[in-house]
Design a protein around this motif. Structure first.
Motif, PDB file in Angstrom:
ATOM      1  N   GLU A  26       0.540  22.662  12.487  1.00 32.75           N
ATOM      2  CA  GLU A  26       1.730  22.070  13.333  1.00 32.75           C
ATOM      3  C   GLU A  26       3.137  22.278  12.843  1.00 32.75           C
ATOM      4  N   ASP A  27       3.208  22.297  11.383  1.00 29.80           N
ATOM      5  CA  ASP A  27       4.238  22.398  10.988  1.00 29.80           C
ATOM      6  C   ASP A  27       4.127  22.788   9.175  1.00 29.80           C
ATOM      7  N   GLU A  28       4.228  24.093   9.160  1.00 27.99           N
ATOM      8  CA  GLU A  28       3.656  24.709   7.902  1.00 27.99           C
ATOM      9  C   GLU A  28       4.609  24.097   6.696  1.00 27.99           C
ATOM     10  N   VAL A  29       5.849  23.960   6.851  1.00 30.59           N
ATOM     11  CA  VAL A  29       6.987  23.655   5.924  1.00 30.59           C
ATOM     12  C   VAL A  29       6.558  22.208   5.501  1.00 30.59           C
TER      13      VAL A  29
ATOM     14  N   ILE B  25      24.720  29.723  16.401  1.00 32.09           N
ATOM     15  CA  ILE B  25      25.088  28.475  17.009  1.00 32.09           C
ATOM     16  C   ILE B  25      23.992  27.436  17.288  1.00 32.09           C
ATOM     17  N   ALA B  26      22.794  28.208  17.429  1.00 36.53           N
ATOM     18  CA  ALA B  26      21.549  27.275  17.365  1.00 36.53           C
ATOM     19  C   ALA B  26      21.573  26.311  15.990  1.00 36.53           C
ATOM     20  N   LEU B  27      21.861  27.195  14.791  1.00 35.10           N
ATOM     21  CA  LEU B  27      22.049  26.279  13.734  1.00 35.10           C
ATOM     22  C   LEU B  27      22.789  25.290  13.827  1.00 35.10           C
ATOM     23  N   ALA B  28      24.154  25.562  14.333  1.00 31.37           N
ATOM     24  CA  ALA B  28      25.119  24.736  14.322  1.00 31.37           C
ATOM     25  C   ALA B  28      24.757  23.374  15.238  1.00 31.37           C
ATOM     26  N   VAL B  29      23.981  23.699  16.362  1.00 33.47           N
ATOM     27  CA  VAL B  29      23.551  22.465  17.373  1.00 33.47           C
ATOM     28  C   VAL B  29      22.719  21.839  16.750  1.00 33.47           C
ATOM     29  N   ARG B  30      21.705  22.245  15.957  1.00 36.50           N
ATOM     30  CA  ARG B  30      20.814  21.269  15.098  1.00 36.50           C
ATOM     31  C   ARG B  30      21.549  20.504  14.227  1.00 36.50           C
ATOM     32  N   MET B  31      22.585  20.803  13.580  1.00 33.76           N
ATOM     33  CA  MET B  31      23.291  20.280  12.655  1.00 33.76           C
ATOM     34  C   MET B  31      24.235  19.149  13.084  1.00 33.76           C
ATOM     35  N   ILE B  32      24.672  19.557  14.237  1.00 39.41           N
ATOM     36  CA  ILE B  32      25.623  18.585  15.067  1.00 39.41           C
ATOM     37  C   ILE B  32      24.762  17.466  15.611  1.00 39.41           C
ATOM     38  N   GLN B  98       9.789  26.508  -0.626  1.00 35.64           N
ATOM     39  CA  GLN B  98       8.639  27.224   0.198  1.00 35.64           C
ATOM     40  C   GLN B  98       9.063  28.286   0.789  1.00 35.64           C
ATOM     41  N   PRO B  99       8.223  29.310   0.943  1.00 33.30           N
ATOM     42  CA  PRO B  99       8.236  30.561   1.265  1.00 33.30           C
ATOM     43  C   PRO B  99       9.173  30.585   2.727  1.00 33.30           C
ATOM     44  N   GLY B 100       8.763  29.817   3.645  1.00 37.31           N
ATOM     45  CA  GLY B 100       9.220  29.747   4.788  1.00 37.31           C
ATOM     46  C   GLY B 100      10.844  29.273   5.027  1.00 37.31           C
ATOM     47  N   ILE B 101      11.280  29.035   3.862  1.00 38.13           N
ATOM     48  CA  ILE B 101      12.617  28.429   3.861  1.00 38.13           C
ATOM     49  C   ILE B 101      13.505  29.649   3.182  1.00 38.13           C
ATOM     50  N   ASN B 102      14.542  30.169   3.958  1.00 42.41           N
ATOM     51  CA  ASN B 102      15.126  31.363   3.243  1.00 42.41           C
ATOM     52  C   ASN B 102      16.612  30.852   2.943  1.00 42.41           C
ATOM     53  N   LYS B 103      17.005  29.881   3.475  1.00 42.67           N
ATOM     54  CA  LYS B 103      18.394  29.494   3.560  1.00 42.67           C
ATOM     55  C   LYS B 103      18.370  27.882   3.015  1.00 42.67           C
ATOM     56  N   ASP B 104      19.512  27.554   2.126  1.00 44.65           N
ATOM     57  CA  ASP B 104      19.647  26.349   1.569  1.00 44.65           C
ATOM     58  C   ASP B 104      19.825  25.382   2.535  1.00 44.65           C
ATOM     59  N   ILE B 105      20.736  25.641   3.374  1.00 47.42           N
ATOM     60  CA  ILE B 105      21.005  24.582   4.524  1.00 47.42           C
ATOM     61  C   ILE B 105      19.728  24.219   5.285  1.00 47.42           C
ATOM     62  N   GLU B 106      18.887  25.205   5.699  1.00 45.34           N
ATOM     63  CA  GLU B 106      17.489  25.137   6.392  1.00 45.34           C
ATOM     64  C   GLU B 106      16.611  23.898   5.433  1.00 45.34           C
ATOM     65  N   ALA B 111      14.291  18.575   5.266  1.00 46.71           N
ATOM     66  CA  ALA B 111      14.440  17.500   4.332  1.00 46.71           C
ATOM     67  C   ALA B 111      14.916  16.217   5.085  1.00 46.71           C
ATOM     68  N   TYR B 112      16.132  16.461   5.690  1.00 45.31           N
ATOM     69  CA  TYR B 112      16.751  15.230   6.254  1.00 45.31           C
ATOM     70  C   TYR B 112      16.097  14.746   7.340  1.00 45.31           C
ATOM     71  N   GLU B 113      15.161  15.780   8.251  1.00 45.59           N
ATOM     72  CA  GLU B 113      14.605  15.443   9.235  1.00 45.59           C
ATOM     73  C   GLU B 113      13.159  14.599   8.825  1.00 45.59           C
ATOM     74  N   MET B 114      12.625  15.117   7.774  1.00 45.68           N
ATOM     75  CA  MET B 114      11.455  14.179   7.062  1.00 45.68           C
ATOM     76  C   MET B 114      11.910  12.773   6.514  1.00 45.68           C
ATOM     77  N   TYR B 115      13.276  12.834   6.201  1.00 48.78           N
ATOM     78  CA  TYR B 115      13.622  11.583   5.533  1.00 48.78           C
ATOM     79  C   TYR B 115      13.732  10.502   6.700  1.00 48.78           C
ATOM     80  N   LEU B 116      14.294  10.969   8.070  1.00 44.88           N
ATOM     81  CA  LEU B 116      14.712  10.137   9.049  1.00 44.88           C
ATOM     82  C   LEU B 116      13.574   9.307   9.625  1.00 44.88           C
TER      83      LEU B 116
END
Lengths: 108, 199
Positions: A26-29, B25-32, B98-106, B111-116
């Motif tokens: 569902e969500d690998e990360v 733009i998609a990234l900005a929308v997520r952050m907004i 994690q390998p799926g994460i290539n930018k720090d902001i990602e 992490a913030y979404e998991m925190y919430l």
């Protein structure tokens, strides 16, 4: 008729592997982070077939390990009955920090 | 207070591909949606301020708030903030590798979404740690102002000042301020004291 211990273990193993696959697919990360396993292992685990999973589960040993396997940590997480939301937060802290390399905590 | 200096203009959109701009733009929308303000959007994307302002308005239905960011490092040491910030930051450090994460902001976003997701956060109307503070927190760590130190009582690490003495450090849960201590108690339930599954 109740299960024997061996049957319970097999069910536990199977449940664990099936739920693990679901979490990872569902969500690998978030999944790998929540399960506390390496990305390489997660990749393999995700792709196991049902036959492979069943074969792995068919063991007299429990296939998953208890992540709070530290006397001091387990005591501190269980001895004081805090409200459940706080316990949840502390458990997340304890479990995620297990996966952080030591150097990361003192430097960015 | 001196006014902010005029920043050099960003390269025009013609210099970037349309696909890249779409991604930004998609990234900005997520952050907004998580609560990012213009300063963050400006730093993390190459979109112009004008474009970001308009985008913000489209997503939130109002203009972005202006003004300087008021966040200080000391805020992260107060009891509630320290717990929430540590929770976010621990998740961030785990996700970052994690390998799926290539930018720090990602990593910050995930992490913030998991925190919430945590109950301790959902209990309040607004999360104790805002997305802006979470972002600032990672910058403070990068500038070497903060560190994680293990509590000598529970062994869980929490955020402290970089060169704070940690020999006898106790976290805010093992050594709570008096005003907090009462609210840490277990919620009263009507369950019997010891429930056994096999009773």
């Amino acid at each position: 008729m109740t299960n024997t211990i061996n049957e319970d273990i097999r069910e536990l193993n199977l449940s664990y592997l099936l739920v693990a696959q679901r979490i990872l697919r569902e969500d690998e990360v978030a999944g790998a982070a929540r399960m506390g396993i390496d990305p390489d292992t997660a990749e393999i685990l995700k792709k196991l077939t049902l036959a492979q999973v069943t074969a792995l589960a068919h063991s007299h040993s429990v296939i998953c390990s208890f992540r709070l396997n530290d006397a001091q940590l387990l005591t501190s997480l269980t001895k004081q009955p805090f409200r459940s939301s706080l316990q949840q937060a502390r458990a997340t802290l304890a479990l995620t920090q297990q996966m952080i390399p030591q150097e990361a905590t003192t430097s960015a | 207070m001196p006014k902010e200096e005029q920043k050099p203009l960003k390269p025009t959109s013609k210099a970037r591909s349309i696909l890249q701009e779409g991604d930004e733009i998609a990234l900005a929308v997520r952050m907004i949606k998580l609560g990012a303000r213009l300063q963050l959007l400006d730093k993390e994307t190459s979109l112009s301020m004008g474009r970001l302002s308009r985008l913000y308005h489209e997503v939130m239905g109002r203009s972005p708030s202006k003004g300087m960011l008021p966040y200080s490092i000391d805020w992260f040491m107060t009891w509630h903030a320290n717990l929430h910030a540590t929770l976010f930051y621990s998740l961030y450090l785990t996700i970052r590798k994690q390998p799926g994460i290539n930018k720090d902001i990602e990593a910050i976003i995930r992490a913030y979404e998991m925190y919430l997701e945590h109950e301790e956060v959902k209990v309040d109307e607004e999360p104790v740690l805002s997305f802006m503070r979470a972002w600032m927190l990672t910058r403070f760590f990068r500038s070497n102002a903060l560190q994680l130190a293990p509590c000598t009582s529970c062994s869980i690490s929490f955020i402290t000042h970089k060169h704070a003495l940690i020999k006898d450090y106790k976290c805010g849960i093992c050594n709570p301020p008096i005003r907090i201590a009462a609210s840490l108690d277990k919620e009263k339930t009507t369950d019997t004291e010891s429930d056994s599954v096999y009773a």
